[in-house]
Design an enzyme around this catalytic site. Structure first.
Site, PDB file in Angstrom:
ATOM      1  N   TRP A  55       0.826  -1.209   0.000  1.00 57.14           N
ATOM      2  CA  TRP A  55       0.000   0.000   0.000  1.00 57.14           C
ATOM      3  C   TRP A  55       0.859   1.258   0.000  1.00 57.14           C
ATOM      4  CZ3 TRP A  55      -1.527   3.142   4.656  1.00 57.14           C
ATOM      5  CH2 TRP A  55      -0.620   2.985   5.707  1.00 57.14           C
ATOM      6  N   GLU A  93       0.564  -2.228  12.496  1.00 53.93           N
ATOM      7  CA  GLU A  93       0.747  -3.688  12.570  1.00 53.93           C
ATOM      8  C   GLU A  93       1.022  -4.186  13.989  1.00 53.93           C
ATOM      9  OE1 GLU A  93       3.660  -4.527   9.553  1.00 53.93           O
ATOM     10  OE2 GLU A  93       2.190  -4.304   7.947  1.00 53.93           O
ATOM     11  N   LYS A 111       2.865   0.812  16.041  1.00 55.40           N
ATOM     12  CA  LYS A 111       4.089   0.781  15.252  1.00 55.40           C
ATOM     13  C   LYS A 111       4.182   2.047  14.402  1.00 55.40           C
ATOM     14  CE  LYS A 111       6.228  -2.238  11.734  1.00 55.40           C
ATOM     15  NZ  LYS A 111       5.876  -3.180  10.652  1.00 55.40           N
ATOM     16  N   GLN A 112       3.012   2.560  14.025  1.00 56.58           N
ATOM     17  CA  GLN A 112       2.993   3.637  13.051  1.00 56.58           C
ATOM     18  C   GLN A 112       1.661   4.382  13.090  1.00 56.58           C
ATOM     19  OE1 GLN A 112       2.842  -0.049  10.612  1.00 56.58           O
ATOM     20  NE2 GLN A 112       2.504   1.455   9.001  1.00 56.58           N
TER      21      GLN A 112
END
Lengths: 761, 761
Positions: free
Chosen positions: B357, B484, B594-595
């Site tokens: 993505w 994730e 994580k992000q």
């Protein structure tokens, strides 16, 4: 033959599927060794067969490659090995080999004798040249000599006298079975055993073989003996890892040639010197008459049936099936602390010989109530792997405590897919639960002090590390309950109750052991602090249990009821079991249960909810459960019994009783469904018998299925042998041995001195 | 050299890590081929090096074994191949090979010239025998001849005249790099290419090689040319799949020997006859002077920089880093519909050359705004794999629609771990989003009618099949958002908005195309019904978006806020990134990101919430995000800009700008972080520039970081070329070409005719 002890099939079917299923159904095992019932003479080209001999707990380490590497994923697993083949015996008449696929089978049958502990095959065979022989073969895995498997092979010439040749083999070059298309068995066949050496000594061949990776050794011995008039006995010819011996017999019409083949197994886990152990055992067993082994087998089983007899009047076939199940349990259960009960017993390679939670929640109850020593041994096995469970907890990120692996042989996590593997934390609570059950059934506080409590304290430590506090409640996130069709959820109802029970008993045992002056050694060994006990109690009291006000049921987990219900109406029959036809993520997205989960909780932890909630929950989950797991219908049967849903209870019970004998899950070839067999027992004793084992004592609430005239079972409670007979007149409890004891019947406490009678409710 | 276009390193470090990183940093690529910058002369024993040449979209199919078999799990994946090595050139002085690790390196440097499009290495080397040579090597992957890679190698004797030997190799026996210890690169090195045959023709060697499983072929050609006085040119010696050619030159002191090596690539995906194509291209390219290729390269890049120039005054190093990032994007992006942009571009084997993505959400925006034709090509690539996405949707259990794979080359799902793979359904919405963005930037409705709308309709169909209705809201269960560190959740805020946007545009495009009379072909092609559009609209309107009243923020998903916050205080630095040190299930159990996930939603779908919610959300997630992914800090920078948190915005921007040039994630050796580079561009244009592309038009809200004097960027909006200059006096918008156009500045609509000026806000 006493019919009630026999499971028999006449006119054997020779199609592939039937052959494979019967290899499982008629396997011989004793908890240490298991041998599938392959035809001694083999099969023609093109027939499948899973020719296997297994040792419980004997394994190799095999690679389990992860498609994507992630921290902490198991990348090796333990696999039960097919260790050697000693089954092969070939009979030749004028050079023509006896085969079920050649000449003419004039009659044939196979049976299992559960009283005498052997399986048999009887064939009247006409060779292509017209010679007829009567062949009767008995096979036995000895309960008195756990290392010994015997084939008692009798050939009787029917219409001739003349030469009969018997060739017997001992093959050390074997591999495990594989089926790349079924997720439930291993997909690859590696060589796990490397021949070390072979010897011929004292008329027997011994093959010594090493595992590739686990550093283990196994020695198998084969000794052939024959009793016939004129026989030319050939030398044992040992070539490579294969031995063969030939007998040329001048047989007489109508006189049986009796050929006995002893096979002995010894592995380096139990025996320091496997070779010496095998030889010693071979000498011991072959120096006494075979009849002695038969006698010991009968004695062992007489004792077993005496304590665990379960009989049904009014349905002989069902009675035989129920007895068959109990027989498989005693065949499967490990008799030493090096092993447990594999998901398939010792009957096949399904699930690679791994031990799961099935042991504690489905099979151990049978032993806890009928053979407490065996149950204790199962706890000992888990205790022996406690250090591995501590290691496993660290891998999973826990700073303290122990988390038992989802599937294992020697204690390492062998599950390759953690969402329905390691995420099933409830296994640790299940082990604690059945350890407590052993204590409740026996009152054996010494064993708790020595081993049991340590399991319970360490798993309790894991729970408090696993959970978290949220709005004053103790919650457990990212776990999977028993239902593998919904994974990685928050607050699985079963798991939270299971953790609560574990924590409760950590607190309780702490007090019990302290009062008894038995606490110090274990507390010191694991550095247990009083403050931890307070923490356990706090978490126990505040445990969050999901409840849906509107439906009046316990949701399986926090998000379960928000999901759409599976479209059962448009799911064709051939799409079951769903796991073989749908992506797991797709299944997870729906309200659909593979097996009892909340309903299991309503059985195991029934006091957590009132009857109305349980009734509503049962009705709710009943509609959305596929029973794609063999661990399901027995539990539904029990809870249906509790709710007085007699027809439903009986229907579910029937489903579970028939599973293997009727191969209803179509995978009996890979092995028996041991858990289902234990569950089947529970469906009678806990279901129809309404039995519960609680801190408050033993509870009974018997009902009689209208299909039956009566049923009887026995159990040992706090050392007392109690017989329960339920018939149309009511229930009679008889204290067969031991001091008077308090029991609860239909909710009322009463003292069982000699016998008590209650009308049915 | 014009300093502003140069990224240069002097006094090259010869340690392993620096060498590996520089192989990546200085790689040459053009979107079709990529060659890592390995030393032509090689490395001594014991040095790691990833010697690789890659073709975008050229792959083999490799096994991806699942530890446990489950229905629908990908068991094969596509892997980008290292196709051949043509880099090797060795120079000998009196038999002594030039090496950076031998003799004496008197001076050395490497640089990338982003204006002229080549990398270079310059070394003044003193051989052990005292002879000195000046070596300057330029390497170029041609933008005008995509199949061509050139090494322009010049050797000048400094203090001697005499024999110089040059040996050039062409090696077809190559393998992919592996690192069994890093989950982010392939763990095994298989032979994926089988030599077919080699030929020498017209002074060039051609090696024709076949893939093992994917049925593809690649031909690489090498031609060596030399311009020097007295030269003895050896024959091309072809042995097996390896060709070598030797040149013996009588070199003169101070006079450069110029050796030019052409390497040509042709694969059977693009070229029907790879061999013929390679030969034709070799003839074409080697028959014109090399200077012509340099000239074309410069022209291509002049045009590229003209449309996408992004400059910063006041921080030259940063300006170079930002320009470096843009340069890597044009190097990495596919120029035909057979490929996309790999996560590591064509600079290394990390993530196996897969497309994620990242393309749509991090890299494509750059092209959409500066090179719409390239952006269109990216949509074309996704369109070309739409059938595969339909197949993938079926595998995942959807009755209709298309679900794009999480990682792929030719369209099949190549993710081996579905919880942070296929479960990231948002990729389908992301593809729809960037298809819409292409339309919003260009107004190209014809392309929508032809291809774009089909993607959007098919993904919309998937969303309605994926979601479910609950209490009047449309919900999406069992998916994973961008973060994730939390997987398989219900109602991920980002995903639900992303689906909503996808559904909204399916409805919108249906109307737009209908109005324009362009609907019929696509509607017919996919059997689209009016009733489906109603269903899309219903789901869009009823989309459930989690919101927490108490905190006033959007929870990442339904269960997120019930979990404990990760114990950051007691997590040592060396435990980051967490995924390399903790079991995924453990990570999932905590509030830790994580992000950017919800924060990404607050950027992409900013109008879904008021400023106050976004402010609170940002503050909340800012505390619990580790930025262990390279897709994170740029987004945090953008949202910080939006919220006026200038210092934070700048800090996060700096983190993202430095990633590869400073190897801050310690894995630059495996390739550049292409997404981060696109993100870095976005942090300036969308962040500091406050740009947004919406259905309502183009929006700007520029701010000037206090560290800068000014910055400038350009973009193409509805065919108009607009320059934006932001300095301490304010922002000036200049319409460089095209008709006047409405834009929004600081929330106000205005007509850009020639130029507009706004003071800073």
């Amino acid at each position: 033959m006493s019919e009630k002890w026999i499971y028999k099939i006449d006119d054997l079917k020779m199609d592939n599927e039937a052959l494979l299923v019967n290899e499982t159904i008629f396997h011989n095992a004793n908890g240490y060794i298991g041998v599938r019932s392959n035809f001694e003479e083999g099969y023609p080209e093109g027939y499948d067969t899973i020719r296997g001999s297994y040792i419980n707990g004997f394994y190799d380490i095999t690679e389990m490659k992860q498609a994507e590497k992630l921290f902490g994923m198991a990348e090796e697993k333990e696999t039960m090995l097919n260790v050697a083949d000693g089954q092969t015996i070939c009979v030749y008449l004028d050079g023509k080999k006896f085969s079920m696929f050649d000449g003419e089978v004039l009659s044939s049958s196979r049976w299992l004798d559960m009283q005498n502990g052997y399986t048999a095959r009887k064939v009247l065979w006409k060779a292509p040249n017209g010679k007829e022989v009567d062949i009767e073969i008995r096979r036995m895995a000895s309960f008195s000599h756990l290392q010994v498997f015997v084939i008692d092979y009798q050939v009787t010439p029917v219409n001739f006298s003349g030469e009969v040749i018997i060739e017997s083999e001992h093959q050390g070059n074997v591999r495990n079975y594989c089926n790349p298309n079924d997720p439930r068995v291993a997909g690859e066949s590696f060589q796990h055993l490397i021949p070390d050496h072979g010897v011929v000594e004292n008329g027997a061949s011994y093959l010594i073989t090493n595992t590739v990776s686990s550093g283990l050794q196994v020695c198998t011995g084969v000794k052939n003996t024959i009793s016939a008039g004129e026989t030319e006995t050939g030398e044992i010819v040992l070539e490579g890892h294969h031995a063969v011996q030939k007998f040329i017999i001048q047989a007489k019409q109508g006189e049986a040639v009796r050929f006995v083949k002893y096979m002995v197994f010894a592995d380096s886990i139990r025996y320091q010197d496997a070779q010496t152990s095998a030889k010693d055992e071979m000498e011991a067993v072959s120096s006494v008459p075979l009849e002695q082994l038969y006698k010991e087998q009968r004695e062992y089983l007489d004792k077993f049936w005496e304590s665990s007899a379960l009989e049904i009047d009014g349905d002989d076939a069902l009675c035989a099936a129920v007895r068959y199940n109990a027989y498989q349990l005693i065949q499967s259960v490990g008799k030493d602390p090096y092993c447990d009960i594999a998901a398939k017993g010792l009957s096949g390679e399904g699930y690679e010989g791994h031990y799961f939670w099935d042991t504690e929640m489905y099979m151990q109850p049978f032993f806890t109530l009928t053979n407490p020593e065996v149950s204790k041994n199962l706890v000992e096995y888990r205790y022996s792997t406690l250090d591995k469970a501590r290691e496993n907890a660290r891998i999973l990120g826990h700073k303290k405590g122990a988390a038992y692996p989802w599937r294992t042989i020697r204690g390492r996590e062998c599950s390759g897919y953690f969402p329905s593997g390691s995420a099933q934390y409830h296994i640790s609570g299940d082990i604690a639960y059945s350890t407590v059950a052993y204590y409740l059934a026996t009152g054996d506080l010494d064993f708790m002090a020595e081993k049991g409590a340590e399991i319970i304290f360490e798993t309790a430590r894991m729970w408090v590390d696993l959970g978290c506090w949220h709005k004053g409640t103790f919650q457990i996130h990212e776990v999977t309950g028993p239902d593998e069709y919904t994974c990685l959820v928050s607050n699985n109802y079963y798991t939270n109750l299971n953790a609560q029970y574990n924590l409760h008993w950590a607190v309780r045992l702490y007090k019990l052991l302290k009062e008894a002056g038995k606490l110090e050694p274990v507390a010191e060994r694991i550095g247990l602090q009083e403050s931890e006990i307070e923490e356990f109690e706090k978490a126990e009291k505040a445990m969050y249990l999901p409840y849906d006000e509107k439906l009046g049921i316990n949701p399986q987990d926090d998000s379960f009821l928000n999901k759409a219900v599976w479209d059962f109406e448009n799911t064709p029959k051939e799409d079951y079991p769903l796991l073989l036809h749908y992506h797991p993520m797709h299944i997870y997205r729906y309200q659909v249960c593979k097996q009892a989960d909340t309903v299991l909780a309503h059985f195991i932890f029934e006091d957590a909810q009132d009857m109305e909630t349980i009734r509503k929950s049962f009705a709710y989950y009943d509609k959305i459960t596929t029973h794609d797991s063999s661990l399901s219908t027995c539990i539904y049967s029990i809870v249906a019994s509790k709710l007085g849903l007699a027809d439903k209870a009986y229907e579910y019970f029937g489903d579970s009783a028939k599973l293997d004998l009727f191969n209803t899950h179509q995978n009996t070839k890979d092995g028996i469904h041991t858990a289902n067999m234990g569950g089947n027992y529970m469906a009678i004793v806990y279901g129809f018998g309404g039995f519960r084992l609680k801190e408050s004592g033993a509870w009974f609430a018997p009902a009689l299925p209208k299909q039956w005239d009566a049923y009887r079972f026995k159990l040992i409670y706090l050392g007392r042998h109690i017989q329960v007979v339920v018939n149309k007149e009511g229930t009679t409890f008889t204290l067969e041995s031991g001091e008077p004891v308090q029991i609860h019947v239909y909710g009322e406490e009463c003292l069982l001195e000699n016998s008590l009678h209650f009308p049915l409710k």
